[in-house]
Write a protein that holds these residues in place. Structure first.
Motif, PDB file in Angstrom:
ATOM      1  N   UNK A  70      66.238 112.782  14.067  1.00  0.00           N
ATOM      2  CA  UNK A  70      66.786 113.303  12.817  1.00  0.00           C
ATOM      3  C   UNK A  70      67.824 114.383  13.102  1.00  0.00           C
ATOM      4  N   UNK A  71      68.732 114.598  12.150  1.00  0.00           N
ATOM      5  CA  UNK A  71      69.813 115.561  12.381  1.00  0.00           C
ATOM      6  C   UNK A  71      69.280 116.981  12.529  1.00  0.00           C
ATOM      7  N   UNK A  72      68.193 117.323  11.824  1.00  0.00           N
ATOM      8  CA  UNK A  72      67.644 118.679  11.963  1.00  0.00           C
ATOM      9  C   UNK A  72      67.048 118.868  13.358  1.00  0.00           C
ATOM     10  N   UNK A  73      66.363 117.870  13.873  1.00  0.00           N
ATOM     11  CA  UNK A  73      65.821 117.949  15.229  1.00  0.00           C
ATOM     12  C   UNK A  73      66.942 117.961  16.254  1.00  0.00           C
ATOM     13  N   UNK A  74      67.996 117.206  15.968  1.00  0.00           N
ATOM     14  CA  UNK A  74      69.132 117.117  16.881  1.00  0.00           C
ATOM     15  C   UNK A  74      69.756 118.493  17.075  1.00  0.00           C
ATOM     16  N   UNK A  75      69.942 119.225  15.985  1.00  0.00           N
ATOM     17  CA  UNK A  75      70.524 120.568  16.064  1.00  0.00           C
ATOM     18  C   UNK A  75      69.666 121.459  16.949  1.00  0.00           C
ATOM     19  N   UNK A  76      68.364 121.387  16.790  1.00  0.00           N
ATOM     20  CA  UNK A  76      67.441 122.194  17.593  1.00  0.00           C
ATOM     21  C   UNK A  76      67.564 121.854  19.083  1.00  0.00           C
ATOM     22  N   UNK A  77      67.586 120.571  19.400  1.00  0.00           N
ATOM     23  CA  UNK A  77      67.672 120.134  20.798  1.00  0.00           C
ATOM     24  C   UNK A  77      69.007 120.564  21.411  1.00  0.00           C
TER      25      UNK A  77
END
Length: 153
Positions: A70-77
């Motif tokens: 997901x895009x929110x997880x992507x930002x975190x990674x």
């Protein structure tokens, strides 16, 4: 529809195949994740670095789609990898709304060091089959995957 059998025995074999495939994948995944963790990364971090290592700079939004995140997880990674100095964000010169992720020289050095080891670990995991058996399995699993995909259309 296919020209395959539609008997109780065939249906039972379909269920058995599903269970065996699922358990095999779980066992393989556990070993792959164990290898990745031995290099100080989690599966998502490794997936992002591996994509950038082999494919070059990528729009951050596209990375999430390619590794199913997901895009929110992507930002975190991406934030985590940036903190570790393994990747950097770059603005797209043609479209300011797009931000690229690029592997840094430190990230490149890391992948140069660990990717051959990871490849060897995958080989050891798959070494339960001969080369001919691997070729056969690849063909059969592709055939099964294409059939399953065609049911979605």
């Amino acid at each position: 529809m296919t020209d395959h059998e539609n008997t109780p025995q065939d249906r039972n074999m379909s269920l058995k195949l599903f269970v065996v495939l699922t358990r095999a994948l779980e066992s393989i995944e556990k070993q792959v994740i164990k290898d990745i963790k031995s290099h100080g990364l989690n599966l998502t971090e490794f997936s992002v670095l591996e994509l950038l290592y082999h494919k070059g700079d990528q729009p951050i939004q596209k990375i999430g789609q390619k590794i199913l995140l997901s895009s929110s997880s992507m930002t975190y990674v991406v934030d985590q990898l940036e903190k570790k100095k393994w990747l950097e964000r770059k603005a797209c010169p043609k479209d300011r709304r797009v931000t690229y992720a690029a592997i840094t020289s430190t990230g490149q050095e890391l992948m140069n060091r660990i990717f051959p080891q990871h490849t060897e670990a995958i080989h050891q995991i798959m070494d339960g089959l001969t080369t001919d058996e691997k070729e056969f399995m690849i063909g059969q699993l592709k055939k099964l995957g294409y059939h399953a995909r065609s049911l979605q259309e």
